[in-house]
Design an enzyme around this catalytic site. Structure first.
Site, PDB file in Angstrom:
ATOM      1  CG  HIS A  64      -1.817   1.128   1.387  1.00 45.36           C
ATOM      2  ND1 HIS A  64      -3.169   1.045   1.175  1.00 45.36           N
ATOM      3  CD2 HIS A  64      -1.580   2.429   1.746  1.00 45.36           C
ATOM      4  CE1 HIS A  64      -3.731   2.231   1.396  1.00 45.36           C
ATOM      5  NE2 HIS A  64      -2.776   3.096   1.747  1.00 45.36           N
ATOM      6  CD  GLU A  65       1.864   3.501   3.587  1.00 41.81           C
ATOM      7  OE1 GLU A  65       2.250   4.665   3.366  1.00 41.81           O
ATOM      8  OE2 GLU A  65       0.685   3.243   3.879  1.00 41.81           O
TER       9      GLU A  65
END
Length: 181
Positions: A131-132
């Site tokens: 996600h990051e």
């Protein structure tokens, strides 16, 4: 250390690709510290990418599942498996969406001091890291969602993904105009 403002969906910076970090001086160290300090103020947050605080550098700070990591210039070099789970984002406060992610990843990155490392993670931590890294590439979790709606975590109200996109594009002026399912 300064607490930074987390930008919300609709801000064009979230769609920009972050640049590689090449200099690891005191100002850079202070930037990493500020991102970490900002994350600490968000009880519901597991991680924060620099792009979410308007810094277009490949930096992410993760404080999740009793593990703290600072990943500079992270790159997934191996991935396998797939699982869909709900995930949220500090730039979409209160909303979650069903997103497929790899269940195992191997990531190459450098530390805040420029030392190269490789780690392997699975499960929720692998999801969080992916996600990051997506944030650093200008990709948001809504771009990877399997469903056509976001779910509000507290009210369980559904909002169509198209309504979210229209709101960000200015086609819808306020949430009262959004069609809820």
């Amino acid at each position: 250390m300064a607490k930074l403002e987390i930008i919300k969906f609709g801000d064009p910076i979230l769609r920009q690709k972050a640049k590689l970090v090449t200099v690891f001086h005191k100002k850079f160290q202070s930037t990493v510290d500020s991102i970490a300090e900002t994350l600490k103020t968000k009880e519901e947050g597991a991680a924060l990418a620099a792009t979410q605080v308007s810094i277009l550098k490949r930096i992410t700070v993760i404080d999740y599942e009793d593990e703290y990591m600072e990943l500079i210039n992270p790159e997934i070099i191996e991935a396998s498996g797939e699982e869909s789970e709900y995930e949220g984002c500090l730039s979409f406060p209160g909303y979650i969406g069903l997103v497929p992610r790899n269940t195992f990843i191997k990531v190459k990155f450098v530390t805040r001091f420029g030392k190269e490392k490789i780690i392997e993670r699975s499960g929720n931590m692998a999801r969080c890291i992916q996600h990051e890294i997506d944030h650093l590439d200008g990709i948001l979790f809504i771009d990877r969602m399997k469903s056509d709606f976001l779910l509000h975590q507290e009210t369980e109200t559904k909002i169509t993904l198209q309504a979210v996109l229209d709101l960000a594009d200015g086609k819808i002026k306020n949430m009262d105009e959004v069609f809820y399912m």
